[in-house]
Design an enzyme around this catalytic site. Structure first.
Site, short mmCIF file in Angstrom:
data_model
loop_
_atom_site.label_atom_id
_atom_site.label_comp_id
_atom_site.label_asym_id
_atom_site.label_seq_id
_atom_site.Cartn_x
_atom_site.Cartn_y
_atom_site.Cartn_z
N SER A 67 0.78 -1.29 0.10
CA SER A 67 0.11 -0.07 -0.09
C SER A 67 1.00 1.22 -0.15
O SER A 67 0.34 2.23 -0.70
CB SER A 67 -0.94 0.12 1.28
OG SER A 67 -0.23 -0.20 2.33
N HIS A 94 -5.98 -3.55 -1.79
CA HIS A 94 -5.73 -2.42 -2.67
C HIS A 94 -5.88 -2.98 -4.11
O HIS A 94 -5.10 -2.61 -4.81
CB HIS A 94 -4.37 -1.56 -2.44
CG HIS A 94 -4.51 -0.95 -1.36
ND1 HIS A 94 -4.72 0.45 -1.34
CD2 HIS A 94 -3.86 -0.98 -0.07
CE1 HIS A 94 -4.67 1.00 -0.34
NE2 HIS A 94 -3.97 0.34 0.62
N LYS A 121 -12.60 0.03 0.25
CA LYS A 121 -11.81 0.72 -0.84
C LYS A 121 -12.63 0.60 -2.18
O LYS A 121 -13.57 1.35 -2.08
CB LYS A 121 -10.47 0.09 -0.85
CG LYS A 121 -9.63 0.42 0.51
CD LYS A 121 -8.37 -0.15 0.72
CE LYS A 121 -7.53 0.37 2.03
NZ LYS A 121 -7.12 -0.67 2.93
C1 LIG Z 1 -7.13 -0.98 4.32
C2 LIG Z 1 -6.19 -2.24 4.41
C3 LIG Z 1 -6.85 -3.14 5.39
C4 LIG Z 1 -7.55 -2.83 6.29
O1 LIG Z 1 -8.97 -2.86 5.92
P1 LIG Z 1 -10.16 -2.25 6.63
O2 LIG Z 1 -11.35 -3.00 5.94
O3 LIG Z 1 -10.10 -0.94 6.46
O4 LIG Z 1 -10.04 -2.72 8.09
C5 LIG Z 1 -5.90 -4.29 5.49
N1 LIG Z 1 -5.04 -4.64 4.82
C6 LIG Z 1 -4.65 -3.83 3.59
C7 LIG Z 1 -3.32 -4.18 2.86
C8 LIG Z 1 -5.30 -2.54 3.49
O5 LIG Z 1 -4.84 -1.97 2.58
#
Ligand SMILES: *Cc1c(COP(=O)(O)O)cnc(C)c1O
Length: 359
Positions: free
Chosen positions: A148, A176, A207
């Site tokens: 990320s 992502h 996301k």
């Molecule tokens: C955003 C993210 C998470 C967390 O996701 P949520 O649903 O917001 O808790 C976990 N792992 C990665 C790689 C992320 O980018």
């Protein structure tokens, strides 16, 4: 002072631009009106609505798995999955740049821990060999699908080959990627030709897939069954609201058919990335909508972010401890919701901000 101004948002995870898609909002509103605000229960007591099962089946189909299990968030999915599946006789081999939630999940599990340098397949091989030599029963390789902070895609073909050689399983956190990368947006396994070889996929609805909240783990039915029995954030935390499940369901349908959005997103990625490089910015190489612009020094990154804000571009500066020390950056993210004019204006703002700051 209360006045409003518009900003070009380059720091949201709204890759497909679905966060305020009217059909998703409408689906959520209908569910809200019909089923109420919340379940007031965890899943296994009285918190399972038909929408939860529908969403589990839909996300499993979408990412190419037998079944899936919902969590309040992907953070919870990752903190629950390891301890539920592995014991002290087993091993987890984890990429050093994995998301904080994987790090925490590994900490909560009694399995032996091995860490390999980010993306270094020789280091992964060494760790796997060591785990085998130390007599581990199950070995699980854990990696982000897209890292990320840097925006590059994990080398899943090599990871899967090594997993085969050492009899290990593979878990990919595809937060992502799900929705916008690979054919139909099915994620990094589909993108890299490793679909069907990944044992466990975790992901988020926060996301690309609507941007609200909720997480999932997808995999073979047996694995999902064990998680339903043992994953603590599933057992002991409230169900996601039906309205959120309804919105996410609609988001999956839209994402699966959103080649137009994916191609607009891809065009923005190329254009913005190339524009930054042409202007002499230090951009981390890659192909995903995450485009980090390196400033190394935390004060420079922060000053740049503040100046960009004044110029109408919303970005976030990242410095230690979110990224390693001396690696401060502005992480920009492209979205299908942006227009070509937005991209041009953002590029101009980057050039102007640098000049204003004499960087
Ligand atoms: C955003 C993210 C998470 C967390 O996701 P949520 O649903 O917001 O808790 C976990 N792992 C990665 C790689 C992320 O980018």
């Amino acid at each position: 002072d209360g006045h409003k101004r518009e900003l070009i948002n380059l720091c949201a995870n709204n890759y497909l631009g679905l966060a305020n898609h009217e059909e998703i909002v409408a689906a959520a509103q209908r569910a809200l009106a019909e089923f109420g605000f919340g379940m007031a229960s965890v899943r296994f007591i009285c918190g399972t609505h038909v929408l939860h099962r529908q969403l589990e089946e839909a996300i499993a189909r979408y990412v190419g798995a037998d079944d899936a299990i919902l969590f309040p968030a992907c953070f919870d999915a990752n903190t629950g999955v390891f301890d539920a599946l592995l014991t002290a006789d087993d091993a987890i081999v984890s990429d050093s740049l994995n998301h904080a939630s994987i790090v925490d999940g590994v900490r909560l599990c009694k399995a032996q821990r091995y860490r390999f340098a980010n993306g270094n397949m020789n280091a992964l091989e060494d760790a796997l060999r060591q785990a085998r030599e130390n007599g581990s029963r199950f070995i699980l390789i854990a990696t982000d699908g897209v890292f990320s902070m840097d925006g590059y895609v994990a080398d899943l073909p090599t990871v899967c080959d090594l997993a085969d050689r050492f009899g290990a399983m593979v878990m990919v956190d595809d937060c992502h990627a799900t929705g916008h990368l690979g054919p139909q947006g099915r994620g990094t396994p589909a993108l890299t030709g490793t679909e069907g070889k990944i044992d466990i996929i975790s992901g988020t609805f926060g996301k690309s897939l609507g941007g609200a909240a909720g997480g999932f783990v997808a995999g073979r039915s047996k694995i999902v069954e064990v998680l339903r029995q043992r994953a603590r954030p599933y057992l002991f935390s409230n169900s996601i609201p039906p309205a959120m499940a309804a919105g996410a369901l609609r988001a999956i349908e839209i994402a699966a058919n959103a080649d137009d959005r994916r191609s607009r997103l891809g065009a923005h990625v190329q254009r913005f990335r190339q524009g930054l490089v042409d202007a002499g910015f230090d951009v981390v190489p890659g192909t995903t909508p995450i485009i980090p612009v390196m400033f190394f020094d935390a004060h420079r990154a922060k000053a740049m972010a503040q100046t960009l804000d004044r110029l109408g571009v919303y970005v976030a500066g990242f410095s230690y401890p979110v990224v390693p020390e001396g690696q401060a950056r502005i992480r920009t993210q492209m979205s299908a919701a942006l227009t070509d004019d937005d991209i041009n204006a953002a590029l101009q703002a980057f050039r102007d901000a640098r000049e204003l700051l004499a960087l």
